[in-house]
Scaffold this motif. Structure first.
Motif, PDB file in Angstrom:
ATOM      1  N   PRO A 529       0.677  -1.335   0.073  1.00  0.00           N
ATOM      2  CA  PRO A 529       0.087  -0.130  -0.060  1.00  0.00           C
ATOM      3  C   PRO A 529       0.797   1.414   0.010  1.00  0.00           C
ATOM      4  CG  PRO A 529      -0.230  -0.958   2.083  1.00  0.00           C
ATOM      5  CD  PRO A 529       0.508  -2.055   1.204  1.00  0.00           C
ATOM      6  N   PHE A 530       2.174   1.230   0.476  1.00  0.00           N
ATOM      7  CA  PHE A 530       3.014   2.673   0.531  1.00  0.00           C
ATOM      8  C   PHE A 530       3.696   2.674  -1.035  1.00  0.00           C
ATOM      9  CE2 PHE A 530       2.769   0.961   4.838  1.00  0.00           C
ATOM     10  CZ  PHE A 530       2.375   1.936   5.392  1.00  0.00           C
ATOM     11  N   TYR A 531       3.823   3.648  -1.348  1.00  0.00           N
ATOM     12  CA  TYR A 531       4.113   4.170  -2.614  1.00  0.00           C
ATOM     13  C   TYR A 531       5.665   3.944  -2.665  1.00  0.00           C
ATOM     14  CZ  TYR A 531       6.086   6.910  -6.715  1.00  0.00           C
ATOM     15  OH  TYR A 531       6.660   7.504  -7.548  1.00  0.00           O
ATOM     16  N   VAL A 532       6.124   3.038  -3.601  1.00  0.00           N
ATOM     17  CA  VAL A 532       7.496   2.861  -3.664  1.00  0.00           C
ATOM     18  C   VAL A 532       7.660   2.748  -5.328  1.00  0.00           C
ATOM     19  CG1 VAL A 532       9.296   0.811  -3.594  1.00  0.00           C
ATOM     20  CG2 VAL A 532       7.404   1.123  -2.017  1.00  0.00           C
ATOM     21  N   PHE A 533       8.573   3.636  -5.984  1.00  0.00           N
ATOM     22  CA  PHE A 533       8.718   3.704  -7.422  1.00  0.00           C
ATOM     23  C   PHE A 533      10.019   2.924  -7.844  1.00  0.00           C
ATOM     24  CE2 PHE A 533      11.442   7.437  -6.524  1.00  0.00           C
ATOM     25  CZ  PHE A 533      12.121   7.245  -7.448  1.00  0.00           C
ATOM     26  N   ASN A 534      10.302   2.955  -9.080  1.00  0.00           N
ATOM     27  CA  ASN A 534      11.320   1.941  -9.642  1.00  0.00           C
ATOM     28  C   ASN A 534      12.555   2.986  -9.358  1.00  0.00           C
ATOM     29  OD1 ASN A 534      13.371   0.697 -10.940  1.00  0.00           O
ATOM     30  ND2 ASN A 534      11.890   0.189 -12.795  1.00  0.00           N
ATOM     31  N   ASP A 535      13.383   2.713  -8.408  1.00  0.00           N
ATOM     32  CA  ASP A 535      14.690   3.226  -8.130  1.00  0.00           C
ATOM     33  C   ASP A 535      15.875   2.869  -8.753  1.00  0.00           C
ATOM     34  OD1 ASP A 535      15.807   5.577  -6.838  1.00  0.00           O
ATOM     35  OD2 ASP A 535      16.049   4.380  -5.025  1.00  0.00           O
ATOM     36  N   GLY A 536      15.758   2.325  -9.814  1.00  0.00           N
ATOM     37  CA  GLY A 536      16.874   1.456 -10.437  1.00  0.00           C
ATOM     38  C   GLY A 536      17.135   0.163  -9.899  1.00  0.00           C
ATOM     39  N   TYR A 537      16.019  -0.466  -9.574  1.00  0.00           N
ATOM     40  CA  TYR A 537      16.028  -2.022  -9.111  1.00  0.00           C
ATOM     41  C   TYR A 537      16.608  -2.928 -10.047  1.00  0.00           C
ATOM     42  CZ  TYR A 537      13.191  -0.080  -5.181  1.00  0.00           C
ATOM     43  OH  TYR A 537      12.998   0.590  -4.402  1.00  0.00           O
ATOM     44  N   GLU A 538      17.300  -3.860  -9.705  1.00  0.00           N
ATOM     45  CA  GLU A 538      18.226  -4.777 -10.406  1.00  0.00           C
ATOM     46  C   GLU A 538      16.809  -5.758 -10.962  1.00  0.00           C
ATOM     47  OE1 GLU A 538      19.830  -8.419 -11.554  1.00  0.00           O
ATOM     48  OE2 GLU A 538      18.432  -8.409 -10.139  1.00  0.00           O
ATOM     49  N   THR A 539      17.187  -6.355 -12.282  1.00  0.00           N
ATOM     50  CA  THR A 539      16.098  -7.065 -12.956  1.00  0.00           C
ATOM     51  C   THR A 539      16.752  -8.454 -13.339  1.00  0.00           C
ATOM     52  OG1 THR A 539      16.766  -5.592 -15.030  1.00  0.00           O
ATOM     53  CG2 THR A 539      14.641  -5.356 -13.620  1.00  0.00           C
ATOM     54  N   TYR A 540      17.742  -8.786 -13.047  1.00  0.00           N
ATOM     55  CA  TYR A 540      18.425 -10.137 -13.755  1.00  0.00           C
ATOM     56  C   TYR A 540      18.968 -11.060 -12.715  1.00  0.00           C
ATOM     57  CZ  TYR A 540      17.605  -7.643 -18.064  1.00  0.00           C
ATOM     58  OH  TYR A 540      17.187  -6.885 -19.068  1.00  0.00           O
ATOM     59  N   ARG A 541      19.811 -10.897 -11.715  1.00  0.00           N
ATOM     60  CA  ARG A 541      20.447 -11.560 -10.879  1.00  0.00           C
ATOM     61  C   ARG A 541      19.119 -12.113  -9.962  1.00  0.00           C
ATOM     62  NH1 ARG A 541      22.473  -8.673  -6.965  1.00  0.00           N
ATOM     63  NH2 ARG A 541      22.580  -6.846  -7.979  1.00  0.00           N
ATOM     64  N   ASN A 542      18.447 -11.453  -9.649  1.00  0.00           N
ATOM     65  CA  ASN A 542      17.353 -11.877  -8.739  1.00  0.00           C
ATOM     66  C   ASN A 542      16.495 -12.991  -9.409  1.00  0.00           C
ATOM     67  OD1 ASN A 542      14.292 -10.585  -9.459  1.00  0.00           O
ATOM     68  ND2 ASN A 542      15.838  -9.420 -10.169  1.00  0.00           N
ATOM     69  N   ARG A 543      16.174 -12.909 -10.633  1.00  0.00           N
ATOM     70  CA  ARG A 543      15.401 -13.928 -11.312  1.00  0.00           C
ATOM     71  C   ARG A 543      16.226 -15.339 -11.410  1.00  0.00           C
ATOM     72  NH1 ARG A 543      13.687 -12.227 -16.549  1.00  0.00           N
ATOM     73  NH2 ARG A 543      15.030 -10.569 -16.469  1.00  0.00           N
ATOM     74  N   THR A 544      17.261 -15.192 -11.489  1.00  0.00           N
ATOM     75  CA  THR A 544      18.178 -16.302 -11.601  1.00  0.00           C
ATOM     76  C   THR A 544      18.389 -16.978 -10.300  1.00  0.00           C
ATOM     77  OG1 THR A 544      19.785 -15.212 -13.221  1.00  0.00           O
ATOM     78  CG2 THR A 544      20.582 -17.232 -12.243  1.00  0.00           C
ATOM     79  N   ILE A 545      18.665 -16.057  -8.918  1.00  0.00           N
ATOM     80  CA  ILE A 545      18.468 -16.775  -7.771  1.00  0.00           C
ATOM     81  C   ILE A 545      17.198 -17.417  -7.444  1.00  0.00           C
ATOM     82  CG2 ILE A 545      18.710 -16.296  -5.218  1.00  0.00           C
ATOM     83  CD1 ILE A 545      20.548 -13.995  -6.262  1.00  0.00           C
ATOM     84  N   ASN A 546      16.104 -16.853  -7.597  1.00  0.00           N
ATOM     85  CA  ASN A 546      14.798 -17.268  -7.388  1.00  0.00           C
ATOM     86  C   ASN A 546      14.147 -18.749  -8.306  1.00  0.00           C
ATOM     87  OD1 ASN A 546      14.580 -15.485  -5.505  1.00  0.00           O
ATOM     88  ND2 ASN A 546      12.858 -14.188  -6.223  1.00  0.00           N
ATOM     89  N   ASP A 547      14.698 -18.313  -9.406  1.00  0.00           N
ATOM     90  CA  ASP A 547      14.326 -19.542 -10.404  1.00  0.00           C
ATOM     91  C   ASP A 547      15.301 -20.842  -9.679  1.00  0.00           C
ATOM     92  OD1 ASP A 547      12.570 -17.975 -11.687  1.00  0.00           O
ATOM     93  OD2 ASP A 547      13.990 -17.968 -13.472  1.00  0.00           O
ATOM     94  N   PHE A 548      16.309 -20.671  -9.385  1.00  0.00           N
ATOM     95  CA  PHE A 548      17.112 -21.766  -8.944  1.00  0.00           C
ATOM     96  C   PHE A 548      16.640 -22.315  -7.543  1.00  0.00           C
ATOM     97  CE2 PHE A 548      20.808 -23.176  -6.045  1.00  0.00           C
ATOM     98  CZ  PHE A 548      21.259 -24.285  -6.917  1.00  0.00           C
ATOM     99  N   PHE A 549      16.263 -21.557  -6.737  1.00  0.00           N
ATOM    100  CA  PHE A 549      15.603 -22.069  -5.534  1.00  0.00           C
ATOM    101  C   PHE A 549      14.165 -22.631  -5.702  1.00  0.00           C
ATOM    102  CE2 PHE A 549      18.602 -19.588  -3.300  1.00  0.00           C
ATOM    103  CZ  PHE A 549      19.275 -20.476  -2.642  1.00  0.00           C
TER     104      PHE A 549
END
Length: 806
Positions: A529-549
């Motif tokens: 519910p709180f405002y959080v905008f795209n502050d340069g967030y990473e888009t590749y490492r995180n998906r590799t990690i989560n897909d692995f788990f």
């Protein structure tokens, strides 16, 4: 070998200082530097590790065991002695680094280097670094326990400094011809500010304001979306936020200032790749039934290393891990009961306000229909061999007016003020002290509650079986859009209205999926519910990690090691197949076709012996530059769109007007850009090969671990053979990457593994200065000797007893 190393250092240093080094202003006095009694020759020796030492301020004897890696294992009888000893040992092994970082943080480098550092010092003072450290120290002084331990650390550092003779000074003091000064508690606050700036000092408000003016709102929203469609957030999308019952601030009808920001140079930006990975799996997903936790912070690769590894034990608690020289306790590590680690949360906690002054005296500014008084802070900047500069900085209730006509502005009645959570103070030191003592989840949570900045994703695991992750920091509760652009400093609706209550910070404990992870990606999805905008967030490492788990049911220590060293380039895998299918190759010559076929056969792993990663790196760099050539040609300062959005536009809007090259009469499309930049890449690599030999990824990337002074090649390590890049889980780029890899299995006691690209000693003449680098590059680890008994002698190479100096 050490003699040769120091002799080589001398030769290189003389060349650098005399031939290249306008940066430092003058060479050291050669007679003093070469003196056999006090010159650099004295730094050939390693530190004394076995002589019993009398230490001022100790209450009881402290035993310090050194293992084969020069890691000190400290056994004290109480916390005051423990942190005094931590200060003493940190100074003993890392004194110059310890002090230099706080000089940099406080804007005092001109005192050492001279007027070449003046603009840097002015920038840091106007950023409010010294001001923020003072505010933080005020908060820490309100906690008697924290203050007591900080004073003990101070006394330990100073006890070591007072023992030194000039011949004993670290070699950098001799090169720059100055002496260490005594430590203060404020310097610990400055060190913490140094990390706050590094990890929470970024923003794009002024650049986005320009982009909004240049492109209009619709185009701006296309280029800079708040969420990407592939968002796999730190806190999973399935999270129920219904427990949050707080009213959200309404967006005001008022307009944002329409200034065109034509500053020739904004504040120096922090490295956009400062980030990290961390994760933990539950006992259900662990091969042994015990949770396993991992952490690898991604920072600049420096010598001396940013980290100093220690064990800190008393009869009440026993912790092990990576410390930051200048701060107390273990920052990323574990004790007998819990483990913890951090990644950067990169939340927007820095906003800019346009200030309207009443007149050129700047003694009053407009706010809420009134003229309110400013305050003045006069910064005294001492300059070596020069006249002291006094820089008057105006402060409003927002914060320091960083830009005005005395700095980088041109309007005597206007300025831009910075509001930053780094200026608000906070006892962030207490969080890590309490982690070191923690026994369970509740202790971890209580340790977090007062933590303000830099915002971090704190991962947790315990021997009781819990895993958790809290995104912790002091976050302004913003209306939608607040902080994206320059704000109106006269409008009270543009002020920070309040802060998100700590209990409502995004978090998860023992999630059903059996793991927690973060890699600097978006913290939440749009349901938060709180405002959080795209502050340069990473888009590749995180998906590799989560897909692995998500890929299997059980994971072991080797899985964790493999993942930390994983070089799969998801970014390349998502763009190149489209490029191959859409690029016209009919005009390619034989040499160019060979290069294209090489990258077509790539499995997308950026390994050191492959050619394809080098082709990709060159090609992507040229492609991303040519797409956004409009930005380079524009007099306004603007941030280019993020990588993921760039690739989305190449694939889904290949004929957009932004694909056109500004400098040519033709109208290009993405298809044309693929071919143009590939030909440029092939030409570059052919020339590179002719000049340097094979352009395999190790040679082309040329990773190096540089000395903090940047101009001392003999004190640095070059051509480190490590794969990966900043988009892979193993985020090792040219001079940036995993600065500390740690894996901990939560047995009783826990079993730990770690490595970092450096060594325990800050002395370039020591064999422990850079001895971890080769193992780090190869993906190897050392077993961390977590001692449970101070009388144990196994695997100990030396023991020193520190005794009270009565």
């Amino acid at each position: 070998m050490k003699y040769f190393k120091l002799l080589l250092a001398l030769v290189f240093t003389i060349v650098v200082f005399i031939g290249l080094n306008g940066k430092f202003g003058s060479i050291p006095p050669m007679g003093k530097f070469l003196s056999p009694n006090q010159g650099f020759w004295q730094n050939e020796q390693d530190e004394n590790l076995s002589t019993n030492m009398p230490i001022d301020g100790l209450e009881s004897e402290v035993t310090v065991h050194y293992d084969q890696y020069l890691i000190p294992h400290v056994f004290a009888q109480n916390d005051v002695d423990l942190y005094l000893t931590q200060g003493y040992l940190t100074a003993k092994h890392r004194l110059w680094q310890l002090e230099f970082q706080t000089f940099a943080a406080g804007g005092r480098l001109a005192e050492i280097i001279g007027d070449k550092a003046l603009e840097y010092d002015r920038q840091e003072r106007r950023r409010g670094m010294d001001f923020g450290a003072e505010k933080a120290l005020e908060e820490m002084q309100k906690d008697p326990e924290t203050l007591k331990y900080m004073e003990a650390y101070r006394d330990g550092v100073n006890s070591y400094i007072k023992q030194l003779q000039p011949k004993d000074y670290p070699v950098e003091y001799k090169l720059l011809d100055y002496a260490p000064e005594l430590w203060t508690t404020k310097k610990t606050a400055l060190l913490l500010m140094y990390m706050t700036k590094m990890l929470a000092g970024g923003d794009s408000d002024l650049e986005y304001t320009n982009a909004l003016k240049r492109f209009g709102k619709d185009r701006f929203d296309l280029l800079y979306p708040d969420f990407f469609d592939i968002n796999d957030p730190v806190i999973s999308k399935e999270t129920d936020w219904s427990f949050i019952d707080m009213k959200m601030p309404e967006t005001p009808e008022s307009e944002i200032p329409s200034d065109s920001i034509t500053l020739s140079e904004t504040l120096e930006k922090t490295n956009p790749h400062n980030g990290s990975n961390n994760w933990a799996v539950s006992g259900e997903k662990s091969y042994s039934g015990h949770p396993i936790l991992a952490n690898d912070p991604h920072l600049s690769l420096n010598l001396p290393s940013i980290w100093f590894v220690m064990q800190l034990a008393t009869p009440e608690h026993n912790s092990f891990g990576a410390t930051l020289p200048g701060a107390l306790g273990i920052i990323s590590g574990f004790n007998n009961h819990i483990a913890w680690g951090e990644t950067n949360a990169t939340r927007d906690v820095l906003d800019w306000y346009k200030i309207e002054f009443k007149d050129t005296t700047r003694k009053e500014y407009k706010h809420d229909g009134q003229w309110k008084k400013t305050t003045q802070r006069i910064e005294e900047i001492k300059i070596r061999n020069g006249k002291t500069l006094y820089d008057t900085i105006i402060y409003t209730h927002h914060g320091p007016v960083t830009y005005d006509h005395n700095f980088k502005g041109d309007n005597p009645k206007a300025g831009y003020a910075m509001q930053w959570v780094g200026h608000m103070g906070g006892n962030n030191q207490r969080t890590f002290l309490k982690f070191n003592e923690g026994k369970n989840y509740d202790d971890y949570l209580n340790a977090l509650k007062g933590y303000t900045a830099p915002a971090q994703n704190f991962v947790f695991a315990s021997t009781q079986g819990d895993i958790a992750l809290w995104i912790q920091g002091k976050f302004p509760n913003k209306w939608e859009g607040q902080g994206k652009f320059l704000l109106d400093g006269s409008n009270p609706q543009h002020d920070w209205q309040n802060f998100i209550p700590q209990a409502f910070n995004a978090h998860t404990k023992n999630p059903e999926r059996g793991f927690v992870s973060s890699a600097n990606q978006h913290p939440v999805d749009e349901s938060y519910p709180f405002y959080v905008f795209n502050d340069g967030y990473e888009t590749y490492r995180n998906r590799t990690i989560n897909d692995f788990f998500r890929s299997k049911d059980k994971f072991d220590i080797q899985d964790f090691k493999n993942l930390q060293n994983n070089n799969y380039n998801l970014k390349a895998s998502e763009l190149l197949p489209y490029v191959f299918a859409n690029m016209d190759t009919s005009s390619l010559n034989t040499e160019e076709m060979d290069i294209l076929n090489t990258i077509k056969m790539w499995d997308f792993y950026s390994e050191i012996d492959q050619l394809a990663p080098s082709i990709w790196e060159s090609w992507w760099t040229k492609l991303s530059e040519i797409i956004w050539d409009e930005y380079d040609a524009d007099p306004l300062v603007m941030d280019k769109p993020f990588t993921y959005q760039t690739i989305e536009m190449l694939k889904n809007q290949p004929e957009d007007e932004l694909m056109d090259i500004v400098s040519t009469p033709e109208k290009e499309t993405a298809k044309d850009l693929f071919l143009i930049t590939f030909k440029e890449t092939a030409k570059e690599l052919v020339e590179w090969k002719a000049a340097h030999g094979d352009y395999n990824w190790s040679a082309y990337k040329a990773t190096f671990v540089g000395h903090l002074l940047q101009a001392l090649p003999a004190f640095s390590r070059f051509d480190v053979p490590i794969g990966g890049d900043y988009n892979t889980v193993n985020a090792a780029s040219k001079n940036h990457g995993p600065s500390w890899r740690m894996i901990v299995e939560m047995t009783s006691p826990p079993i730990g593994y770690g490595i970092y690209p450096g060594g325990q000693s800050g002395n370039p003449g020591s064999k422990y200065y850079d001895n971890f680098i080769d193992q780090w590059a190869a993906g190897d680890y050392i077993s961390l000797l977590f001692m449970q008994d101070q009388d144990a002698k196994k695997d100990i190479m030396a023991t020193q007893t520190l005794i009270p100096n009565r």
